[in-house]
Design a protein around this motif. Structure first.
Motif, PDB file in Angstrom:
ATOM      1  N   VAL A  64      65.783   5.091  60.046  1.00  0.00           N
ATOM      2  CA  VAL A  64      66.163   3.672  60.065  1.00  0.00           C
ATOM      3  C   VAL A  64      65.522   2.936  58.889  1.00  0.00           C
ATOM      4  O   VAL A  64      66.183   2.164  58.188  1.00  0.00           O
ATOM      5  N   VAL A  65      64.254   3.192  58.657  1.00  0.00           N
ATOM      6  CA  VAL A  65      63.547   2.543  57.547  1.00  0.00           C
ATOM      7  C   VAL A  65      64.160   2.962  56.214  1.00  0.00           C
ATOM      8  O   VAL A  65      64.416   2.123  55.339  1.00  0.00           O
ATOM      9  N   VAL A  66      64.423   4.236  56.062  1.00  0.00           N
ATOM     10  CA  VAL A  66      65.029   4.738  54.821  1.00  0.00           C
ATOM     11  C   VAL A  66      66.414   4.142  54.628  1.00  0.00           C
ATOM     12  O   VAL A  66      66.782   3.736  53.511  1.00  0.00           O
ATOM     13  N   ALA A  67      67.204   4.029  55.693  1.00  0.00           N
ATOM     14  CA  ALA A  67      68.543   3.443  55.599  1.00  0.00           C
ATOM     15  C   ALA A  67      68.483   1.972  55.198  1.00  0.00           C
ATOM     16  O   ALA A  67      69.296   1.507  54.385  1.00  0.00           O
ATOM     17  N   ILE A  68      67.530   1.237  55.739  1.00  0.00           N
ATOM     18  CA  ILE A  68      67.380  -0.179  55.385  1.00  0.00           C
ATOM     19  C   ILE A  68      67.016  -0.321  53.903  1.00  0.00           C
ATOM     20  O   ILE A  68      67.597  -1.146  53.185  1.00  0.00           O
ATOM     21  N   ILE A  69      66.105   0.507  53.442  1.00  0.00           N
ATOM     22  CA  ILE A  69      65.692   0.437  52.034  1.00  0.00           C
ATOM     23  C   ILE A  69      66.844   0.803  51.109  1.00  0.00           C
ATOM     24  O   ILE A  69      67.105   0.117  50.113  1.00  0.00           O
ATOM     25  N   LEU A  70      67.569   1.858  51.442  1.00  0.00           N
ATOM     26  CA  LEU A  70      68.713   2.245  50.608  1.00  0.00           C
ATOM     27  C   LEU A  70      69.803   1.179  50.624  1.00  0.00           C
ATOM     28  O   LEU A  70      70.464   0.944  49.609  1.00  0.00           O
ATOM     29  N   THR A  71      69.986   0.518  51.759  1.00  0.00           N
ATOM     30  CA  THR A  71      70.978  -0.551  51.837  1.00  0.00           C
ATOM     31  C   THR A  71      70.571  -1.724  50.949  1.00  0.00           C
ATOM     32  O   THR A  71      71.416  -2.295  50.248  1.00  0.00           O
ATOM     33  N   ILE A  72      69.308  -2.085  50.974  1.00  0.00           N
ATOM     34  CA  ILE A  72      68.834  -3.167  50.111  1.00  0.00           C
ATOM     35  C   ILE A  72      69.027  -2.800  48.641  1.00  0.00           C
ATOM     36  O   ILE A  72      69.505  -3.603  47.840  1.00  0.00           O
ATOM     37  N   TRP A  73      68.689  -1.569  48.308  1.00  0.00           N
ATOM     38  CA  TRP A  73      68.806  -1.140  46.914  1.00  0.00           C
ATOM     39  C   TRP A  73      70.252  -0.975  46.445  1.00  0.00           C
ATOM     40  O   TRP A  73      70.508  -0.891  45.245  1.00  0.00           O
ATOM     41  N   ALA A  74      71.195  -0.946  47.366  1.00  0.00           N
ATOM     42  CA  ALA A  74      72.601  -0.765  47.004  1.00  0.00           C
ATOM     43  C   ALA A  74      73.307  -2.073  46.645  1.00  0.00           C
ATOM     44  O   ALA A  74      74.467  -2.050  46.257  1.00  0.00           O
ATOM     45  N   TYR A  75      72.629  -3.226  46.755  1.00  0.00           N
ATOM     46  CA  TYR A  75      73.291  -4.500  46.469  1.00  0.00           C
ATOM     47  C   TYR A  75      73.946  -4.545  45.086  1.00  0.00           C
ATOM     48  O   TYR A  75      75.094  -4.971  44.966  1.00  0.00           O
ATOM     49  N   PRO A  76      73.283  -4.111  44.009  1.00  0.00           N
ATOM     50  CA  PRO A  76      73.964  -4.155  42.703  1.00  0.00           C
ATOM     51  C   PRO A  76      75.236  -3.305  42.668  1.00  0.00           C
ATOM     52  O   PRO A  76      76.200  -3.661  41.981  1.00  0.00           O
ATOM     53  N   LEU A  77      75.254  -2.205  43.411  1.00  0.00           N
ATOM     54  CA  LEU A  77      76.474  -1.392  43.462  1.00  0.00           C
ATOM     55  C   LEU A  77      77.588  -2.147  44.181  1.00  0.00           C
ATOM     56  O   LEU A  77      78.744  -2.116  43.746  1.00  0.00           O
ATOM     57  N   GLY A  78      77.245  -2.821  45.274  1.00  0.00           N
ATOM     58  CA  GLY A  78      78.236  -3.619  45.987  1.00  0.00           C
ATOM     59  C   GLY A  78      78.727  -4.778  45.154  1.00  0.00           C
ATOM     60  O   GLY A  78      79.921  -5.113  45.165  1.00  0.00           O
ATOM     61  N   LEU A  79      77.816  -5.390  44.411  1.00  0.00           N
ATOM     62  CA  LEU A  79      78.202  -6.491  43.520  1.00  0.00           C
ATOM     63  C   LEU A  79      79.160  -5.996  42.442  1.00  0.00           C
ATOM     64  O   LEU A  79      80.199  -6.607  42.194  1.00  0.00           O
ATOM     65  N   GLY A  80      78.827  -4.883  41.825  1.00  0.00           N
ATOM     66  CA  GLY A  80      79.705  -4.321  40.794  1.00  0.00           C
ATOM     67  C   GLY A  80      81.058  -3.917  41.348  1.00  0.00           C
ATOM     68  O   GLY A  80      82.094  -4.174  40.729  1.00  0.00           O
ATOM     69  N   ALA A  81      81.053  -3.300  42.523  1.00  0.00           N
ATOM     70  CA  ALA A  81      82.323  -2.906  43.148  1.00  0.00           C
ATOM     71  C   ALA A  81      83.165  -4.130  43.473  1.00  0.00           C
ATOM     72  O   ALA A  81      84.391  -4.124  43.266  1.00  0.00           O
ATOM     73  N   GLY A  82      82.534  -5.182  43.962  1.00  0.00           N
ATOM     74  CA  GLY A  82      83.263  -6.407  44.286  1.00  0.00           C
ATOM     75  C   GLY A  82      83.848  -7.067  43.055  1.00  0.00           C
ATOM     76  O   GLY A  82      84.998  -7.512  43.057  1.00  0.00           O
ATOM     77  N   ILE A  83      83.066  -7.127  41.991  1.00  0.00           N
ATOM     78  CA  ILE A  83      83.533  -7.764  40.763  1.00  0.00           C
ATOM     79  C   ILE A  83      84.699  -6.988  40.158  1.00  0.00           C
ATOM     80  O   ILE A  83      85.750  -7.556  39.858  1.00  0.00           O
ATOM     81  N   ILE A  84      84.517  -5.697  39.992  1.00  0.00           N
ATOM     82  CA  ILE A  84      85.560  -4.890  39.344  1.00  0.00           C
ATOM     83  C   ILE A  84      86.833  -4.858  40.177  1.00  0.00           C
ATOM     84  O   ILE A  84      87.930  -5.100  39.660  1.00  0.00           O
ATOM     85  N   SER A  85      86.696  -4.586  41.472  1.00  0.00           N
ATOM     86  CA  SER A  85      87.901  -4.463  42.300  1.00  0.00           C
ATOM     87  C   SER A  85      88.635  -5.790  42.467  1.00  0.00           C
ATOM     88  O   SER A  85      89.868  -5.821  42.492  1.00  0.00           O
ATOM     89  N   SER A  86      87.907  -6.900  42.532  1.00  0.00           N
ATOM     90  CA  SER A  86      88.594  -8.180  42.680  1.00  0.00           C
ATOM     91  C   SER A  86      89.350  -8.566  41.410  1.00  0.00           C
ATOM     92  O   SER A  86      90.449  -9.105  41.484  1.00  0.00           O
ATOM     93  N   TRP A  87      88.797  -8.253  40.249  1.00  0.00           N
ATOM     94  CA  TRP A  87      89.522  -8.574  39.014  1.00  0.00           C
ATOM     95  C   TRP A  87      90.711  -7.646  38.803  1.00  0.00           C
ATOM     96  O   TRP A  87      91.731  -8.058  38.239  1.00  0.00           O
ATOM     97  N   VAL A  88      90.596  -6.415  39.259  1.00  0.00           N
ATOM     98  CA  VAL A  88      91.755  -5.511  39.189  1.00  0.00           C
ATOM     99  C   VAL A  88      92.865  -6.035  40.086  1.00  0.00           C
ATOM    100  O   VAL A  88      94.042  -6.082  39.692  1.00  0.00           O
ATOM    101  N   ALA A  89      92.514  -6.468  41.296  1.00  0.00           N
ATOM    102  CA  ALA A  89      93.515  -7.026  42.207  1.00  0.00           C
ATOM    103  C   ALA A  89      94.109  -8.305  41.635  1.00  0.00           C
ATOM    104  O   ALA A  89      95.318  -8.543  41.753  1.00  0.00           O
ATOM    105  N   TYR A  90      93.290  -9.127  40.992  1.00  0.00           N
ATOM    106  CA  TYR A  90      93.790 -10.352  40.367  1.00  0.00           C
ATOM    107  C   TYR A  90      94.778 -10.018  39.247  1.00  0.00           C
ATOM    108  O   TYR A  90      95.824 -10.649  39.120  1.00  0.00           O
ATOM    109  N   ALA A  91      94.441  -9.004  38.454  1.00  0.00           N
ATOM    110  CA  ALA A  91      95.333  -8.598  37.367  1.00  0.00           C
ATOM    111  C   ALA A  91      96.657  -8.053  37.901  1.00  0.00           C
ATOM    112  O   ALA A  91      97.698  -8.200  37.257  1.00  0.00           O
ATOM    113  N   LEU A  92      96.612  -7.442  39.080  1.00  0.00           N
ATOM    114  CA  LEU A  92      97.830  -6.927  39.709  1.00  0.00           C
ATOM    115  C   LEU A  92      98.558  -8.010  40.508  1.00  0.00           C
ATOM    116  O   LEU A  92      99.511  -7.705  41.227  1.00  0.00           O
ATOM    117  N   LYS A  93      98.101  -9.253  40.378  1.00  0.00           N
ATOM    118  CA  LYS A  93      98.707 -10.419  41.025  1.00  0.00           C
ATOM    119  C   LYS A  93      98.647 -10.332  42.551  1.00  0.00           C
ATOM    120  O   LYS A  93      99.562 -10.748  43.246  1.00  0.00           O
TER     121      LYS A  93
END
Length: 122
Positions: A64-93
């Motif tokens: 549980v502790v390891v999962a919480i730490i890995l989840t916290i450390w994954a925020y930049p990956l989630g941010l990058g995934a959100g940014i890239i995928s949302s702009w791709v969807a925007y480009a696809l109208k």
């Protein structure tokens, strides 16, 4: 696709112009992503403090502790995934999909805000 639309798309591609067909969606995506990027500053604090969860003897074996730490450390990956995928969807109208994909970083932000709110109101 009509020939008129194909000609317009071809002219836009050749001229290199950006079509802001939906200015509202563009501004919402841009402003929210800048806000999410600002959350990287407190994330550095949380990421640094999160390793203290492994300070107690045997805590590195607690999944549980390891999962919480890995989840916290994954925020930049989630941010990058959100940014890239949302702009791709925007480009696809697909603006509605872009809005939803843009909310990916909220999976990290919302629990922290709820926790702080609960802690302040208790």
């Amino acid at each position: 696709m009509t020939s008129n639309k194909m000609c317009r798309d071809k002219r836009e591609a050749e001229s290199g112009e950006i079509d802001l067909r939906n200015t509202k969606a563009f501004l919402i995506l841009l402003c929210s992503q800048l806000l999410f990027a600002l959350f990287l500053f407190p994330w550095f604090l949380f990421a640094g403090i999160s390793v203290m969860g492994l300070d107690a003897p045997g805590s590195e074996e607690n999944l549980v502790v390891v999962a919480i730490i890995l989840t916290i450390w994954a925020y930049p990956l989630g941010l990058g995934a959100g940014i890239i995928s949302s702009w791709v969807a925007y480009a696809l109208k697909k603006d509605r999909l872009a809005y939803w994909l843009n909310c990916i970083p909220l999976l990290w932000i919302a629990p922290i805000v709820i926790f702080w709110g609960y802690a302040l109101l208790s």
